[in-house]
Design a protein around this motif. Structure first.
Motif, PDB file in Angstrom:
ATOM      1  N   PRO A  75      58.520 -30.400  -1.645  1.00  0.00           N
ATOM      2  CA  PRO A  75      58.294 -29.777  -0.161  1.00  0.00           C
ATOM      3  C   PRO A  75      57.799 -28.346  -1.041  1.00  0.00           C
ATOM      4  N   TYR A  76      57.423 -28.057  -1.758  1.00  0.00           N
ATOM      5  CA  TYR A  76      56.813 -26.876  -1.756  1.00  0.00           C
ATOM      6  C   TYR A  76      55.733 -26.549  -3.034  1.00  0.00           C
ATOM      7  N   ARG A  77      54.696 -27.645  -2.921  1.00  0.00           N
ATOM      8  CA  ARG A  77      53.657 -28.368  -3.104  1.00  0.00           C
ATOM      9  C   ARG A  77      52.735 -27.175  -2.675  1.00  0.00           C
ATOM     10  N   ARG A  78      53.062 -26.949  -1.003  1.00  0.00           N
ATOM     11  CA  ARG A  78      52.120 -26.064   0.076  1.00  0.00           C
ATOM     12  C   ARG A  78      53.161 -24.870   0.471  1.00  0.00           C
ATOM     13  N   PRO A  79      52.348 -24.008   0.573  1.00  0.00           N
ATOM     14  CA  PRO A  79      53.849 -23.117   1.290  1.00  0.00           C
ATOM     15  C   PRO A  79      54.173 -23.568   2.784  1.00  0.00           C
ATOM     16  N   LYS A  80      54.739 -23.256   3.242  1.00  0.00           N
ATOM     17  CA  LYS A  80      55.602 -23.345   4.260  1.00  0.00           C
ATOM     18  C   LYS A  80      54.519 -22.695   5.255  1.00  0.00           C
ATOM     19  N   ALA A  81      54.003 -21.319   5.001  1.00  0.00           N
ATOM     20  CA  ALA A  81      53.227 -20.931   6.161  1.00  0.00           C
ATOM     21  C   ALA A  81      51.718 -20.629   5.706  1.00  0.00           C
ATOM     22  N   PRO A  82      50.745 -20.668   6.492  1.00  0.00           N
ATOM     23  CA  PRO A  82      49.888 -19.831   5.561  1.00  0.00           C
ATOM     24  C   PRO A  82      49.702 -18.568   5.209  1.00  0.00           C
ATOM     25  N   LEU A  83      49.075 -18.466   3.500  1.00  0.00           N
ATOM     26  CA  LEU A  83      50.036 -17.490   2.637  1.00  0.00           C
ATOM     27  C   LEU A  83      48.500 -16.051   3.621  1.00  0.00           C
ATOM     28  N   PRO A  84      49.715 -14.503   3.417  1.00  0.00           N
ATOM     29  CA  PRO A  84      48.767 -13.544   4.319  1.00  0.00           C
ATOM     30  C   PRO A  84      47.886 -13.075   3.212  1.00  0.00           C
ATOM     31  N   MET A  85      46.693 -12.682   4.098  1.00  0.00           N
ATOM     32  CA  MET A  85      45.027 -12.005   3.127  1.00  0.00           C
ATOM     33  C   MET A  85      44.895 -10.429   4.378  1.00  0.00           C
ATOM     34  N   GLU A  86      44.299  -9.999   3.819  1.00  0.00           N
ATOM     35  CA  GLU A  86      43.504  -8.183   4.303  1.00  0.00           C
ATOM     36  C   GLU A  86      42.195  -9.036   3.807  1.00  0.00           C
ATOM     37  N   LYS A  87      41.922  -7.652   4.970  1.00  0.00           N
ATOM     38  CA  LYS A  87      40.372  -7.716   5.374  1.00  0.00           C
ATOM     39  C   LYS A  87      39.906  -6.771   3.838  1.00  0.00           C
ATOM     40  N   PHE A 121      34.595 -21.060  -0.422  1.00  0.00           N
ATOM     41  CA  PHE A 121      34.823 -20.897   1.035  1.00  0.00           C
ATOM     42  C   PHE A 121      34.815 -21.934   1.503  1.00  0.00           C
ATOM     43  N   GLY A 122      35.392 -22.907   1.439  1.00  0.00           N
ATOM     44  CA  GLY A 122      35.521 -24.231   2.000  1.00  0.00           C
ATOM     45  C   GLY A 122      36.416 -24.814   2.360  1.00  0.00           C
ATOM     46  N   ARG A 123      37.531 -25.329   3.435  1.00  0.00           N
ATOM     47  CA  ARG A 123      38.415 -25.584   3.318  1.00  0.00           C
ATOM     48  C   ARG A 123      39.205 -26.574   2.422  1.00  0.00           C
ATOM     49  N   MET A 124      38.437 -27.539   1.869  1.00  0.00           N
ATOM     50  CA  MET A 124      38.832 -28.527   0.286  1.00  0.00           C
ATOM     51  C   MET A 124      37.873 -28.319  -0.360  1.00  0.00           C
ATOM     52  N   PRO A 125      38.397 -29.114  -1.830  1.00  0.00           N
ATOM     53  CA  PRO A 125      37.446 -28.953  -2.762  1.00  0.00           C
ATOM     54  C   PRO A 125      37.031 -30.421  -3.256  1.00  0.00           C
ATOM     55  N   SER A 126      36.073 -30.827  -2.113  1.00  0.00           N
ATOM     56  CA  SER A 126      36.489 -32.458  -2.497  1.00  0.00           C
ATOM     57  C   SER A 126      34.391 -32.602  -1.770  1.00  0.00           C
ATOM     58  N   PRO A 127      33.500 -33.855  -1.941  1.00  0.00           N
ATOM     59  CA  PRO A 127      32.666 -33.916  -1.907  1.00  0.00           C
ATOM     60  C   PRO A 127      32.735 -34.444  -0.061  1.00  0.00           C
ATOM     61  N   PHE A 128      34.024 -34.485  -0.004  1.00  0.00           N
ATOM     62  CA  PHE A 128      34.201 -35.200   1.444  1.00  0.00           C
ATOM     63  C   PHE A 128      35.196 -33.978   2.443  1.00  0.00           C
ATOM     64  N   PRO A 129      34.642 -32.133   2.297  1.00  0.00           N
ATOM     65  CA  PRO A 129      35.353 -31.610   2.348  1.00  0.00           C
ATOM     66  C   PRO A 129      36.602 -31.969   3.739  1.00  0.00           C
ATOM     67  N   TRP A 130      35.849 -32.146   5.269  1.00  0.00           N
ATOM     68  CA  TRP A 130      36.901 -32.784   6.192  1.00  0.00           C
ATOM     69  C   TRP A 130      37.726 -33.701   6.271  1.00  0.00           C
ATOM     70  N   VAL A 131      37.621 -34.250   5.297  1.00  0.00           N
ATOM     71  CA  VAL A 131      39.595 -35.245   4.605  1.00  0.00           C
ATOM     72  C   VAL A 131      40.388 -34.184   3.740  1.00  0.00           C
ATOM     73  N   GLY A 132      40.905 -34.251   4.550  1.00  0.00           N
ATOM     74  CA  GLY A 132      42.789 -33.332   3.410  1.00  0.00           C
ATOM     75  C   GLY A 132      42.862 -32.193   4.479  1.00  0.00           C
ATOM     76  N   LYS A 133      43.371 -31.870   3.499  1.00  0.00           N
ATOM     77  CA  LYS A 133      44.863 -30.468   3.971  1.00  0.00           C
ATOM     78  C   LYS A 133      43.902 -29.396   4.132  1.00  0.00           C
ATOM     79  N   ASN A 134      43.765 -28.053   4.746  1.00  0.00           N
ATOM     80  CA  ASN A 134      42.824 -26.931   4.613  1.00  0.00           C
ATOM     81  C   ASN A 134      43.646 -26.404   3.356  1.00  0.00           C
ATOM     82  N   ARG A 135      42.632 -25.250   2.752  1.00  0.00           N
ATOM     83  CA  ARG A 135      43.315 -24.094   2.099  1.00  0.00           C
ATOM     84  C   ARG A 135      44.334 -23.030   2.258  1.00  0.00           C
ATOM     85  N   TYR A 136      45.555 -22.775   1.736  1.00  0.00           N
ATOM     86  CA  TYR A 136      46.979 -22.323   1.632  1.00  0.00           C
ATOM     87  C   TYR A 136      46.125 -20.734   3.064  1.00  0.00           C
TER      88      TYR A 136
END
Length: 366
Positions: A75-87, A121-136
């Motif tokens: 259950p901890y391979r991904r964070p439970k909520a989106p990670l914080p970001m700063e500008k 800067f993409g959502r997923m490191p893959s040749p098919f980036p639309w497949v799979g979960k988005n970045r944290y």
């Protein structure tokens, strides 16, 4: 039987056509390139190789063990909520700064120059980036249009989590120069980057770039973007030296003596960006364990360490914040100053006042 043969031939034809026309895979180096690579001490048996052999061939039992661990999950391979970001602050004048965008993507401003490292800067490191979960973090903390003019993009190797087709297509018009290891230029040329804007380098080559002193230095890793191009291009780490600051970018690597060799030749460094994440004992030859991350920082004679290669994607079996948790513990035990800015926070690189670096342990939150 004839029908089966025809179906097989058609499938093979479709596969070959897809591999040759789908741009995300990039392009293999040409025969002219391969002849040029033959001059490199790293090139043998028609591919680039590590001087310290990296064991990457998994036996059946090891493969089954990895599959079991992946299916078992955590259950901890991904964070439970989106990670914080700063500008981020995109100011290229004055101070030397570093902004980390998650995983290995970072922006360095030094001596008035803006350098982008492994801009994935993409959502997923893959040749098919639309497949799979988005970045944290759910995205990146800025719009691509907000990026300043980039003096150079510096790449460590061609894996999808470091060289992203979609990101390059969005930023290439903002980039004056692409500085890459041998062979990686072929991908960029296929994606419309002018050959004149690309320079390729081998290990231990010193590079002068608009007043900065760079060096392409070793890493113990591998390369490849499709099914039959492992070792077709080189992988590396980078030294970046300005008038008042010196930075080391590790790329991806297992732990070998090359870190000490780099430290002896180019150290000390005011800041190191050290790989820390996506590891496992079963592939420790090509990725640093967190404790090795700290030791590699000491080997290159770094003053302050910023752990990278974590905080964006799940590419291994460990918990998402295990890399930074273990690295922080090892750093404290060895007296190493480690900084962990939130994604997007711009920090000033200081050569003396290490106590003024940010100390927020945001990654320790659930």
């Amino acid at each position: 039987m004839l029908v089966a043969i025809v179906i097989i031939v058609i499938l093979i034809g479709v596969y070959v056509l897809f591999m040759n026309t789908y741009p995300v895979f990039g392009r293999r180096p040409s025969q002219v390139d391969i002849q040029r690579f033959g001059k490199s001490p790293q090139y043998a048996h028609n591919k680039f190789e590590n001087p310290v052999p990296a064991m990457m061939n998994m036996n059946f039992g090891t493969t089954l063990g990895i599959l079991r661990d992946m299916i078992k999950g955590s259950p901890y391979r991904r964070p439970k909520a989106p990670l914080p970001m700063e500008k981020p602050r995109f100011n290229v004048n004055g101070d030397t700064t570093v902004t980390w965008f998650g995983h290995s993507a970072s922006l360095i401003t030094i001596d008035g120059k803006a350098l982008l490292l492994d801009p994935m800067f993409g959502r997923m490191p893959s040749p098919f980036p639309w497949v799979g979960k988005n970045r944290y973090s759910g995205g990146i903390p800025f719009d691509i249009a907000e990026l300043p003019q980039i003096d150079a993009v510096i790449l460590s190797h061609d894996h999808y989590d470091h060289l992203d087709y979609g990101s390059i297509m969005k930023i290439k018009h903002k980039v004056k120069r692409f500085i890459v290891p041998l062979g990686v230029g072929a991908h960029l040329i296929r994606w419309g980057v002018p050959a004149a804007a690309i320079e390729e380098h081998d290990w231990w080559e010193d590079v002068s770039f608009e007043g900065l002193e760079l060096a392409c230095t070793p890493a113990n890793h591998f390369s490849g973007r499709s099914t039959n191009d492992r070792g077709a291009t080189l992988w590396c780490s980078w030294v970046i030296k300005g008038k008042n600051a010196s930075i080391f970018f590790s790329g991806d690597s297992g732990y070998t003596s090359h870190f000490k060799e780099i430290g002896d030749k180019y150290g000390p460094f005011d800041l190191t960006l050290m790989e820390c994440g996506q590891y496992d004992e079963r592939w420790a030859d090509i990725h640093l364990m967190p404790e090795e991350t700290v030791q590699a920082h000491l080997d290159v004679r770094g003053k302050v360490m910023l752990p990278i290669h974590w905080g964006a994607f799940t590419l291994a079996i460990h918990d998402w914040n295990d890399p930074v948790t273990r690295a922080a513990k090892a750093a404290e035990a060895k007296g190493v100053k480690m900084v962990t800015p939130p994604i997007g926070q711009t920090i000033i690189v200081k050569d003396s006042d290490v106590q003024s670096y940010p100390k927020a342990n945001w990654w320790a939150l659930p």
